[in-house]
Design an enzyme around this catalytic site. Sequence first.
Site, mmCIF file in Angstrom:
data_model
loop_
_atom_site.group_PDB
_atom_site.id
_atom_site.type_symbol
_atom_site.label_atom_id
_atom_site.label_comp_id
_atom_site.label_asym_id
_atom_site.label_seq_id
_atom_site.Cartn_x
_atom_site.Cartn_y
_atom_site.Cartn_z
ATOM 1 N N LYS A 131 0.849 -1.206 0.000
ATOM 2 C CA LYS A 131 0.000 0.000 0.000
ATOM 3 C C LYS A 131 0.878 1.247 0.000
ATOM 4 O O LYS A 131 1.701 1.441 0.913
ATOM 5 C CB LYS A 131 -0.884 0.023 1.252
ATOM 6 C CG LYS A 131 -2.217 -0.695 1.092
ATOM 7 C CD LYS A 131 -3.013 -0.632 2.364
ATOM 8 C CE LYS A 131 -4.328 0.097 2.166
ATOM 9 N NZ LYS A 131 -5.177 0.026 3.382
HETATM 10 O O1 G3P Z 1 -9.285 0.512 3.741
HETATM 11 C C1 G3P Z 1 -9.422 1.827 4.185
HETATM 12 C C2 G3P Z 1 -9.687 1.798 5.613
HETATM 13 O O2 G3P Z 1 -8.671 1.134 6.274
HETATM 14 C C3 G3P Z 1 -10.036 3.080 6.253
HETATM 15 O O3 G3P Z 1 -11.221 2.799 6.857
HETATM 16 O O4 G3P Z 1 -13.032 2.960 8.441
HETATM 17 O O5 G3P Z 1 -10.832 3.984 8.978
HETATM 18 O O6 G3P Z 1 -12.294 5.001 7.253
HETATM 19 P P1 G3P Z 1 -11.866 3.772 7.941
#
Ligand code: G3P
Length: 238
Positions: free
Chosen positions: A90
């Site tokens: 990533k």
């Molecule tokens: O894959 C993206 C993710 O890890 C971020 O998710 O729920 O922290 O916005 P969130």
Amino acid sequence: MTLPDIAIFVDCADFSSIRKALALPWTGGFTTNPSLVSQAGVADYTAYARKVLALVPSLPVSFEVLSNTVDGMEREARVIHAWGGNVYVKIPVIDPAGNSMGGLIKKLSREGIPLNVTCVFTPEQAKIAADALDATSPAYVSVFAGRIADVGIDPLPIVEECRDILKRLPKAELIWASTREVYNIWQAADAGCDIITAPLAMVAKLRDAGKDLTELSRDAVNVFMKDIAQAGVTFGSY
Ligand code: G3P
């Protein structure tokens, strides 16, 4: 209920969630991010990743670089890539100062390193990824749909525009990332995403997909009654 045609990845870093996710029939891969890795109490990233990959030897797993410099990201990307054949590195589409990581993405992608271009919030950023990614190298592009919705903006047109931008890259797959509700799985599929990544709790909820709404209504009433009975709340004197 038939689920839409989209791969479902579980976004988590702790071993308990990974094990539980592996027991679910819908899990098609894993994504992690530096916040999740920190919350999982990881101290040694390499040792941690080796343990993850012992549990997940063939489904795709994304590990993010941790450095905030281009040189550091490049060095770490090569280390992460060497962790396994099912690993996607990533790389954030921009660095913390907002500079495009297009140059680094281009360099790594040309070498055939599978990348997950992450933290994409705008079609312009999807364009950075599209211009940098090599057409013959596997890649994911993660659009943070939930965080877009969190600020009151409809993520759907943005995701669709990103899909169109990435169309010319046969090996680039679009991820609906940052998932907020189970229904996002249907939205992501309709928007043309190849993959959605969601927290374990949300993927586990697929057990209830398509549940009869009248039954759900009765469940709700029953849970309210059970909770109040357990708590012993009364009207007191009135
Ligand atoms: O894959 C993206 C993710 O890890 C971020 O998710 O729920 O922290 O916005 P969130």
